[in-house]
Design a protein around this motif. Structure first.
Motif, short mmCIF file in Angstrom:
data_model
loop_
_atom_site.label_atom_id
_atom_site.label_comp_id
_atom_site.label_asym_id
_atom_site.label_seq_id
_atom_site.Cartn_x
_atom_site.Cartn_y
_atom_site.Cartn_z
N CYS A 387 22.83 52.58 -9.69
CA CYS A 387 23.68 53.50 -8.94
C CYS A 387 23.99 54.78 -9.71
CB CYS A 387 24.97 52.79 -8.55
SG CYS A 387 25.73 53.44 -7.05
N VAL A 388 24.06 54.68 -11.03
CA VAL A 388 24.35 55.87 -11.84
C VAL A 388 23.21 56.88 -11.75
CG1 VAL A 388 24.64 56.69 -14.21
CG2 VAL A 388 25.94 54.73 -13.41
N TRP A 389 21.97 56.41 -11.89
CA TRP A 389 20.82 57.31 -11.77
C TRP A 389 20.81 57.98 -10.40
CZ3 TRP A 389 18.64 58.38 -16.15
CH2 TRP A 389 18.49 57.41 -17.15
N LEU A 390 21.08 57.18 -9.37
CA LEU A 390 21.09 57.70 -8.00
C LEU A 390 22.18 58.76 -7.83
CD1 LEU A 390 20.40 57.65 -4.97
CD2 LEU A 390 21.91 55.66 -4.76
N TYR A 391 23.39 58.44 -8.24
CA TYR A 391 24.52 59.35 -8.02
C TYR A 391 24.31 60.66 -8.76
CZ TYR A 391 29.32 60.82 -7.21
OH TYR A 391 30.42 61.52 -6.79
N ALA A 392 23.85 60.58 -10.01
CA ALA A 392 23.65 61.80 -10.79
C ALA A 392 22.57 62.69 -10.18
CB ALA A 392 23.28 61.44 -12.23
N SER A 393 21.51 62.07 -9.63
CA SER A 393 20.45 62.87 -9.03
C SER A 393 20.90 63.52 -7.71
CB SER A 393 19.21 62.01 -8.77
OG SER A 393 19.45 61.02 -7.78
N GLU A 394 21.90 62.92 -7.06
CA GLU A 394 22.39 63.45 -5.78
C GLU A 394 23.39 64.59 -5.95
OE1 GLU A 394 22.07 59.70 -2.68
OE2 GLU A 394 23.86 59.89 -3.94
N ILE A 395 24.26 64.51 -6.95
CA ILE A 395 25.32 65.51 -7.04
C ILE A 395 24.86 66.80 -7.74
CG2 ILE A 395 27.16 63.79 -7.04
CD1 ILE A 395 27.50 64.36 -10.05
N ALA A 396 23.76 66.75 -8.48
CA ALA A 396 23.30 67.97 -9.17
C ALA A 396 22.77 68.97 -8.15
CB ALA A 396 22.21 67.61 -10.17
N PRO A 397 23.15 70.25 -8.27
CA PRO A 397 22.65 71.27 -7.34
C PRO A 397 21.14 71.43 -7.46
CG PRO A 397 24.50 72.08 -8.66
CD PRO A 397 24.07 70.80 -9.27
N LEU A 398 20.49 71.86 -6.37
CA LEU A 398 19.03 71.92 -6.33
C LEU A 398 18.43 72.72 -7.48
CD1 LEU A 398 16.25 71.61 -5.12
CD2 LEU A 398 16.80 73.39 -3.45
N GLU A 399 18.88 73.96 -7.66
CA GLU A 399 18.28 74.80 -8.70
C GLU A 399 18.72 74.42 -10.10
OE1 GLU A 399 17.21 78.88 -8.09
OE2 GLU A 399 18.32 78.92 -6.20
N TYR A 400 19.65 73.47 -10.21
CA TYR A 400 20.08 72.98 -11.51
C TYR A 400 19.79 71.48 -11.65
CZ TYR A 400 22.67 77.37 -11.64
OH TYR A 400 22.99 78.70 -11.63
N ARG A 401 19.00 70.94 -10.73
CA ARG A 401 18.78 69.50 -10.75
C ARG A 401 17.99 69.06 -11.98
NH1 ARG A 401 17.86 68.40 -5.07
NH2 ARG A 401 20.11 68.63 -4.91
N HIS A 402 17.12 69.93 -12.49
CA HIS A 402 16.41 69.59 -13.73
C HIS A 402 17.40 69.53 -14.90
CE1 HIS A 402 16.65 73.96 -13.65
NE2 HIS A 402 16.34 74.01 -14.93
N ILE A 403 18.44 70.41 -14.86
CA ILE A 403 19.46 70.36 -15.90
C ILE A 403 20.34 69.12 -15.72
CG2 ILE A 403 21.46 71.56 -16.87
CD1 ILE A 403 20.18 74.18 -16.04
N GLY A 404 20.67 68.79 -14.46
CA GLY A 404 21.43 67.57 -14.20
C GLY A 404 20.70 66.34 -14.69
N GLY A 405 19.39 66.28 -14.44
CA GLY A 405 18.59 65.16 -14.93
C GLY A 405 18.57 65.10 -16.44
N ALA A 406 18.47 66.28 -17.08
CA ALA A 406 18.48 66.33 -18.54
C ALA A 406 19.83 65.89 -19.10
CB ALA A 406 18.15 67.75 -19.00
N PHE A 407 20.91 66.33 -18.46
CA PHE A 407 22.24 65.92 -18.89
C PHE A 407 22.45 64.41 -18.71
CE2 PHE A 407 25.06 69.98 -18.82
CZ PHE A 407 24.14 70.62 -19.63
N THR A 408 21.92 63.88 -17.61
CA THR A 408 22.03 62.44 -17.37
C THR A 408 21.34 61.67 -18.48
OG1 THR A 408 22.05 62.80 -14.98
CG2 THR A 408 21.54 60.59 -15.74
N GLY A 409 20.10 62.07 -18.79
CA GLY A 409 19.36 61.39 -19.86
C GLY A 409 20.02 61.58 -21.22
N CYS A 410 20.57 62.78 -21.47
CA CYS A 410 21.22 63.05 -22.75
C CYS A 410 22.45 62.16 -22.93
CB CYS A 410 21.61 64.52 -22.82
SG CYS A 410 22.40 64.99 -24.38
N GLY A 411 23.30 62.08 -21.91
CA GLY A 411 24.47 61.22 -22.00
C GLY A 411 24.10 59.76 -22.20
N GLU A 412 23.07 59.33 -21.44
CA GLU A 412 22.57 57.95 -21.55
C GLU A 412 22.12 57.65 -22.98
OE1 GLU A 412 20.35 54.32 -20.19
OE2 GLU A 412 21.85 55.52 -19.17
#
Length: 504
Positions: A387-412
């Motif tokens: 659920c965490v992977w799903l939620y993080a990928s959904e809330i990140a804005p489109l043009e910043y979704r690559h940054i959201g994914g990077a932040f998700t992996g970094c925190g993990e």
């Protein structure tokens, strides 16, 4: 050519399988080294190190590399795309696995772990985004990410049982083959990804509209001028336009407050900070600690040495099975409820477990502690792993979704590094009090979700954008979407009139 011609639901199923295979390699690599760390042929190959920090460093260097990689990926992922990042990760995984499997020193093994960490950093930051952005229906994202999580955790028991079988031998192949085995996952996923498109949302964000149209047509298995394809395209383009308008209010200083004081129209900073903190809290709750050191934990709880290996293998299977019910329930229950109520249940379980470790041990108390670990990890797999992977990928804005994914992996991976490096030291030197730290992580998770995480289920990715928006901005967005829907309805009515005229 067969993969190139797959369309519609079959195409999305294929995407799920390939992304899941990448994540299975991620889970396999996370678990495979733990099964050979104390194997004598492995220790002989790297010179039988005696330093207290050597083995924890070998294990955790991979996590530290993945953490740093995620930040590096944020600088170029938008140029090469979600698909390109996944391919790069799988290629690096093959190289890192070969270096590890042929290692004859701590230095070579560490280099291999660092390269594999780079691979996992790429994959963990791009795969959830790829799955979220390629779903043709609103209800696609939840099951797809639940399946992905199941395959990720499924890689851990596969690694464990392969280790378990091979380490019965005392020859060098007994540890080299299990480590090299992960190349199979990487080769399958990386080679198949070459034949798949990137996401429509990525193409539109890059102004590659022809490729975006082609990807939408394949995913929906419908003509470009169909109502469904055109409405999806207009929603995506409107979200890009809205995010462009919000960019002017962004400032790096807002990250210092973790987005709490975020007055930007679409709360972009807050959303990116949630992408970082949510997976970091998940690791604080005990996920990697249980996966990496299940044998050590079971031994400390009181399991007999003859049962530890068997129980550890079954425990990791139980962890993977916990992800399975999420596939069938996530769209009905909702992301926020799964995360919050799951954290509540795990907090109660961890409180009981901590008390059991603090009181004098008896056989009944020991078995009760073992039982709670099994239940805890099953609930963890259901509520927080996918659920965490799903939620993080959904809330990140489109043009910043690559940054959201990077932040998700970094925190993990930042918290995984801390956990894997400090976990065995804490368990040895602090004893049962170490579990108070894990309990605190579960309590923080409840509060974090309750106060900061709105529900994203049942909405398109573009509609999620406006959950975080100020009221005037939401009104404007809703009006625009109403106009778009009216256009679609008007087109349909014109077609009906034309058909009636022809028949008349």
């Amino acid at each position: 050519m067969g993969l190139i011609t797959v369309r519609g639901r079959n195409l999305y199923r294929l995407m799920q399988f390939i992304c899941g295979t990448s994540f299975m390699m991620y889970g396999y690599d996370a678990g495979v080294l733990g099964g050979v760390l104390l194997h004598q042929p492995f220790l002989d190959a790297i010179g039988n190190p005696t330093g207290e920090w050597v083995i924890p460093w070998i294990s955790s260097s991979y996590s530290l590399s993945a953490c740093i990689t995620c930040l590096i990926v944020a600088t170029f992922a938008f140029r090469i795309g979600r698909r390109g990042t996944i391919i790069l990760g799988n290629c690096a995984a093959v190289i890192g696995s070969i270096i590890q499997a042929t290692a004859n020193s701590v230095a070579q093994l560490t280099v291999g772990r660092i390269i594999t960490g780079f691979a996992i950093g790429c994959i963990s930051s791009a795969v959830p985004t790829y799955l979220a952005e390629t779903g043709a229906e609103i209800g696609d994202r939840g099951p797809a990410n639940a399946l992905n999580a199941s395959m990720l955790i499924g890689g851990i028991p596969i690694a464990y049982w392969i280790d378990y079988g091979f380490t019965k031998s005392n020859r060098q192949f007994s540890w080299r083959v299990p480590i090299a085995f992960q190349c199979i996952f990487a080769v399958i996923a990386g080679s198949c990804m070459f034949f798949l498109p990137d996401t429509p949302r990525y193409y539109y964000a890059k102004n590659r509209h022809d490729e975006g149209d082609a990807a939408l047509v394949r995913l929906h298995d419908a003509p470009l001028d169909s109502e469904k394809v055109q409405l999806t395209k207009r929603e995506i383009l409107f979200a890009i336009e809205a995010e462009d308008e919000a960019k002017s209010s962004l400032h790096w200083k807002l990250f210092l407050t973790s987005g709490i004081i975020d007055r930007t129209p679409m709360k972009i900073i807050r959303r990116l900070c949630i992408c970082f903190w949510l997976p970091m809290i998940r690791e604080w709750m005990g996920s990697s600690l249980m996966a990496y050191y299940s044998s050590v934990i079971l031994s400390q709880v009181g399991a007999r040495p003859s049962l530890v290996s068997l129980l550890a293998g079954i425990l990791n299977i139980c962890f993977a099975l916990g992800c399975v019910p999420l596939y069938f329930t996530i769209e009905r229950v909702g992301r926020r409820s799964v995360l919050m109520y799951g954290a509540m249940v795990m907090s109660v379980l961890m409180l009981i477990f901590t008390v059991l470790q603090a009181v004098p041990a008896t056989p009944a108390i020991q078995w009760a502690g073992i039982g709670i670990i099994f239940v805890f990890l099953f609930v963890f797999g259901y509520a927080w792993q996918g659920c965490v992977w799903l939620y993080a990928s959904e809330i990140a804005p489109l043009e910043y979704r690559h940054i959201g994914g990077a932040f998700t992996g970094c925190g993990e991976w930042l918290m995984t590094f801390i956990t894997v490096f400090a976990g065995p030291i804490g368990l040895t030197n602090v004893g049962w009090k170490f579990w108070i730290w894990v309990l605190a992580g579960n309590l923080v998770a409840v509060a974090f979700v309750f106060f900061l995480c709105p529900e994203t289920g049942g909405k398109t990715l573009e509609q999620v954008d406006f959950l975080f928006s100020a009221a005037p901005f939401v009104s404007a967005a809703e009006k625009r979407l109403d106009i778009e829907e009216a256009w679609v309805e008007g087109d349909a009515q014109v077609k009906e009139v034309e058909e009636v005229g022809v028949k008349g």
